[in-house]
Design a protein around this motif. Structure first.
Motif, PDB file in Angstrom:
ATOM      1  N   CYS A 148      26.988  66.732  85.797  1.00  0.00           N
ATOM      2  CA  CYS A 148      27.983  65.587  85.980  1.00  0.00           C
ATOM      3  C   CYS A 148      29.100  65.585  84.961  1.00  0.00           C
ATOM      4  N   THR A 149      28.278  65.368  83.651  1.00  0.00           N
ATOM      5  CA  THR A 149      28.948  65.419  82.507  1.00  0.00           C
ATOM      6  C   THR A 149      30.038  66.500  82.301  1.00  0.00           C
ATOM      7  N   ASP A 150      29.317  67.638  82.530  1.00  0.00           N
ATOM      8  CA  ASP A 150      30.022  68.813  82.411  1.00  0.00           C
ATOM      9  C   ASP A 150      31.298  68.993  83.153  1.00  0.00           C
ATOM     10  N   VAL A 151      31.509  68.536  84.301  1.00  0.00           N
ATOM     11  CA  VAL A 151      32.615  68.789  85.163  1.00  0.00           C
ATOM     12  C   VAL A 151      33.580  67.530  84.932  1.00  0.00           C
ATOM     13  N   CYS A 152      33.105  66.517  84.518  1.00  0.00           N
ATOM     14  CA  CYS A 152      34.048  65.311  84.597  1.00  0.00           C
ATOM     15  C   CYS A 152      34.969  65.488  83.890  1.00  0.00           C
ATOM     16  N   PRO A 153      36.370  65.490  84.495  1.00  0.00           N
ATOM     17  CA  PRO A 153      37.755  65.830  84.046  1.00  0.00           C
ATOM     18  C   PRO A 153      38.112  64.809  82.856  1.00  0.00           C
ATOM     19  N   VAL A 154      37.499  63.616  82.498  1.00  0.00           N
ATOM     20  CA  VAL A 154      37.631  62.636  81.474  1.00  0.00           C
ATOM     21  C   VAL A 154      36.720  62.594  80.650  1.00  0.00           C
ATOM     22  N   LYS A 155      35.550  63.503  80.710  1.00  0.00           N
ATOM     23  CA  LYS A 155      34.537  63.584  79.780  1.00  0.00           C
ATOM     24  C   LYS A 155      33.514  62.368  79.596  1.00  0.00           C
ATOM     25  N   ILE A 156      33.289  61.674  80.965  1.00  0.00           N
ATOM     26  CA  ILE A 156      32.435  60.404  81.026  1.00  0.00           C
ATOM     27  C   ILE A 156      30.914  60.873  80.787  1.00  0.00           C
ATOM     28  N   ASP A 157      30.498  60.446  79.597  1.00  0.00           N
ATOM     29  CA  ASP A 157      29.055  60.682  79.541  1.00  0.00           C
ATOM     30  C   ASP A 157      28.004  60.356  80.463  1.00  0.00           C
ATOM     31  N   ILE A 158      28.250  60.837  81.779  1.00  0.00           N
ATOM     32  CA  ILE A 158      27.309  60.235  82.854  1.00  0.00           C
ATOM     33  C   ILE A 158      25.762  60.372  82.698  1.00  0.00           C
ATOM     34  N   HIS A 159      25.221  61.340  82.388  1.00  0.00           N
ATOM     35  CA  HIS A 159      23.859  61.505  82.489  1.00  0.00           C
ATOM     36  C   HIS A 159      23.501  60.597  81.176  1.00  0.00           C
ATOM     37  N   ASN A 160      24.102  60.429  80.218  1.00  0.00           N
ATOM     38  CA  ASN A 160      23.480  59.450  79.087  1.00  0.00           C
ATOM     39  C   ASN A 160      23.562  57.936  79.450  1.00  0.00           C
ATOM     40  N   GLN A 161      24.656  57.523  80.411  1.00  0.00           N
ATOM     41  CA  GLN A 161      24.898  56.235  81.024  1.00  0.00           C
ATOM     42  C   GLN A 161      23.776  56.058  82.068  1.00  0.00           C
ATOM     43  N   LEU A 162      23.289  56.933  82.851  1.00  0.00           N
ATOM     44  CA  LEU A 162      22.467  56.915  83.692  1.00  0.00           C
ATOM     45  C   LEU A 162      20.871  56.592  83.049  1.00  0.00           C
ATOM     46  N   TYR A 163      20.829  57.236  81.796  1.00  0.00           N
ATOM     47  CA  TYR A 163      19.484  56.998  81.074  1.00  0.00           C
ATOM     48  C   TYR A 163      19.484  55.734  80.666  1.00  0.00           C
ATOM     49  N   LYS A 164      20.536  55.225  80.080  1.00  0.00           N
ATOM     50  CA  LYS A 164      20.529  53.831  79.548  1.00  0.00           C
ATOM     51  C   LYS A 164      20.260  52.515  80.694  1.00  0.00           C
ATOM     52  N   TRP A 165      21.023  53.037  81.834  1.00  0.00           N
ATOM     53  CA  TRP A 165      21.006  52.009  82.765  1.00  0.00           C
ATOM     54  C   TRP A 165      19.370  51.995  83.244  1.00  0.00           C
ATOM     55  N   ARG A 166      18.645  53.198  83.230  1.00  0.00           N
ATOM     56  CA  ARG A 166      17.251  52.999  83.419  1.00  0.00           C
ATOM     57  C   ARG A 166      16.350  52.178  82.487  1.00  0.00           C
ATOM     58  N   GLN A 167      16.762  52.337  81.261  1.00  0.00           N
ATOM     59  CA  GLN A 167      15.989  51.484  80.298  1.00  0.00           C
ATOM     60  C   GLN A 167      16.545  49.994  80.537  1.00  0.00           C
ATOM     61  N   LEU A 168      17.677  49.658  80.866  1.00  0.00           N
ATOM     62  CA  LEU A 168      18.003  48.235  80.990  1.00  0.00           C
ATOM     63  C   LEU A 168      17.329  47.890  82.379  1.00  0.00           C
ATOM     64  N   ILE A 169      17.157  48.478  83.313  1.00  0.00           N
ATOM     65  CA  ILE A 169      16.573  48.169  84.649  1.00  0.00           C
ATOM     66  C   ILE A 169      15.049  47.802  84.348  1.00  0.00           C
ATOM     67  N   ALA A 170      14.449  48.734  83.368  1.00  0.00           N
ATOM     68  CA  ALA A 170      13.201  48.454  83.243  1.00  0.00           C
ATOM     69  C   ALA A 170      12.871  46.916  82.482  1.00  0.00           C
ATOM     70  N   GLN A 171      13.872  47.114  81.485  1.00  0.00           N
ATOM     71  CA  GLN A 171      13.835  45.640  80.670  1.00  0.00           C
ATOM     72  C   GLN A 171      14.204  44.436  81.480  1.00  0.00           C
ATOM     73  N   SER A 172      14.927  44.744  82.376  1.00  0.00           N
ATOM     74  CA  SER A 172      15.257  43.459  83.400  1.00  0.00           C
ATOM     75  C   SER A 172      14.177  43.269  84.411  1.00  0.00           C
ATOM     76  N   ASN A 173      12.997  43.921  84.451  1.00  0.00           N
ATOM     77  CA  ASN A 173      11.765  43.869  85.389  1.00  0.00           C
ATOM     78  C   ASN A 173      12.619  44.109  86.605  1.00  0.00           C
ATOM     79  N   ALA A 174      13.245  44.934  86.935  1.00  0.00           N
ATOM     80  CA  ALA A 174      14.203  45.296  88.119  1.00  0.00           C
ATOM     81  C   ALA A 174      13.318  46.521  88.672  1.00  0.00           C
ATOM     82  N   LEU A 175      12.167  47.037  88.274  1.00  0.00           N
ATOM     83  CA  LEU A 175      11.785  48.382  88.756  1.00  0.00           C
ATOM     84  C   LEU A 175      10.987  48.177  89.979  1.00  0.00           C
ATOM     85  N   PRO A 176      11.032  49.017  90.919  1.00  0.00           N
ATOM     86  CA  PRO A 176       9.957  48.803  92.009  1.00  0.00           C
ATOM     87  C   PRO A 176       8.701  48.721  91.564  1.00  0.00           C
ATOM     88  N   LEU A 177       7.791  48.211  92.393  1.00  0.00           N
ATOM     89  CA  LEU A 177       6.538  47.806  91.820  1.00  0.00           C
ATOM     90  C   LEU A 177       5.743  49.203  91.631  1.00  0.00           C
TER      91      LEU A 177
END
Length: 455
Positions: A356-385
């Motif tokens: 996704c990052t490779d094809v983005c025409p405005v070079k958004i670092d999509i996969h890095n942001q997905l990884y960072k959201w995973r960390q925030l979701i875990a910190q926010s105790n929002a992971l499924p049980l």
């Protein structure tokens, strides 16, 4: 329902899943051919990213400049903090015009704000005039793709929908005939439409003009026939100058559908004599995203859909599995910003392969942001049980080398001794339904290392 649950419903139809996957990959291949045909394509991507970076860093100044120039052109400018305010503003304009019939071109912002059901609740008839949007509207479905809203449907599905709603012959599936039926149906709606609503692909601060890109010309028909034009735009659509526009128009269509340019690129800067033009500028969580350093780059998105066409998860799970206006990888970044707990499974709907990052025409670092959201979701105790317990168990096991070595040895021997019917049983190992398990090695890497390197 979570993304995995919705995806399971889509993938239960294996034939449709395969067709959906292959169709979107075909669009991705068209994008590649179009990109390779422009020697400076990578430089254009970097330039577009830099322009967006600059604009976001001075967004308040450019918004004020855009408003001043638009008002000087005779355009009425409105500001909406959220979806509810956007909908109220649009309704008030429609009521002031005494209108009851609305034609609307494709606008993901109005989908995001759920404008159609809001207006219908207030007795306003809304007709989506983009062909794909009209198809899903007749089916009472949401779009499943940013650019190709009915990509999840086959021509037989469209034929059945048109038979029910437009009276075409039962069993009709010829695309030409179906398109002709849609054209006749929509031309009548254009003629009686009193207010035209459009989206905005780009807004130019220097001139106060908005730019709308379509392949069907439906936005132009609606705007030029109606007495009132309402253009609804997210505040991130701004670019500083008209001179910047060429960078984005060269990238947008190539990234979206593999075309050199959209068939119609229309500039709307002022109302025709005796008519009205309104622009509604919407926040709805965008300033919150702007204030997140790790995620502000997502506001560079020009809604081309390239990340969806390449994503192996989106292609196989369908857009409706995301349950968000913008599906796919970019939607998985934007949605937790709106409601982290509701959309907590979406950042995990990715292999983090980086395509996704490779094809983005405005070079958004999509996969890095997905990884960072995973960390925030875990910190926010929002992971499924289940995921939360699974990760705790995995971390406990990985922290114990002896247990880890034992587990590896048991797994290798188990794969070697178990019959295929058991090791590949769908109930026990759903991963193996579409994949072959690797041949178990005779020894682990650690055993090999000790044997060949440390001796």
């Amino acid at each position: 329902m979570s993304h995995p649950q919705r995806a399971a419903a889509f993938t239960s139809d294996a034939e449709r899943t395969t067709w959906h996957d292959e169709t979107l990959w075909f669009v991705r291949q068209k994008r590649d051919k179009a990109a390779y045909g422009v020697p400076e394509f990578q430089q254009l991507r970097q330039l577009a990213s830099d322009i967006k970076e600059h604009t976001l860093s001075r967004l308040d100044e450019y918004l004020e400049q855009f408003e001043r120039n638009a008002r000087a052109n005779g355009v009425q400018v409105h500001w909406a903090a959220d979806a509810d305010e956007h909908n109220r503003i649009v309704l008030s304009i429609i009521k002031a015009a005494g209108a009851s019939s609305i034609v609307k071109s494709k606008s993901m912002l109005t989908e995001e704000c759920h404008l159609n059901p809001y207006l219908q609740q207030h007795g306003i008839a809304v007709v989506d005039t983009d062909l794909g949007e009209r198809i899903v509207q007749l089916r009472e479905e949401a779009p499943s793709h940013l650019v190709l809203p009915a990509i999840h449907l086959k021509k037989e599905d469209v034929g059945e929908t048109f038979h029910q709603h437009l009276g075409t012959p039962k069993g009709e599936k010829d695309p030409q005939n179906l398109t002709e039926a849609a054209r006749l149906h929509l031309r009548e709606k254009f003629l009686i439409g009193q207010v035209a609503i459009s989206g905005v692909n780009f807004a130019v601060a220097e001139t106060g003009a908005v730019v709308v890109c379509t392949n069907e010309g439906n936005a132009d028909l609606g705007v030029n026939l109606a007495q009132v034009h309402i253009a609804c735009m997210g505040m991130e659509k701004l670019i500083p100058r008209t001179a910047d526009l060429g960078v984005f128009t060269r990238l947008l269509a190539r990234s979206a559908t593999g075309q050199p340019v959209t068939t119609y690129t229309s500039h709307f800067s002022q109302p025709a004599p005796g008519r009205q033009m309104h622009i509604v500028i919407v926040d709805n969580g965008r300033t919150r995203q702007l204030g997140r350093p790790d995620f502000r780059n997502s506001l560079k998105c020009i809604r081309c859909g390239a990340c969806m066409n390449t994503c192996p998860v989106y292609r196989r799970s369908g857009g409706h599995s995301y349950n968000f206006t913008v599906p796919g990888p970019i939607g998985a970044i934007l949605s937790p910003n709106i409601d982290l707990h509701k959309h907590s499974t979406l950042p995990f709907a990715s292999t983090l392969c980086g395509s996704c990052t490779d094809v983005c025409p405005v070079k958004i670092d999509i996969h890095n942001q997905l990884y960072k959201w995973r960390q925030l979701i875990a910190q926010s105790n929002a992971l499924p049980l289940g995921k939360k317990l699974g990760m705790k168990l995995l971390s406990w096991g990985l922290a114990r080398p002896g247990l880890y070595r034992l587990g590896g040895k048991v797994a290798r021997e188990g794969l070697r001794l178990l019959p295929r019917g058991l090791s590949h049983a769908a109930a026990l190992n759903p991963w193996a339904k579409a994949r072959e398990l690797p041949e178990p090695p005779a020894q682990s890497f650690r055993e090999w290392y000790q044997q060949t390197v440390t001796q």
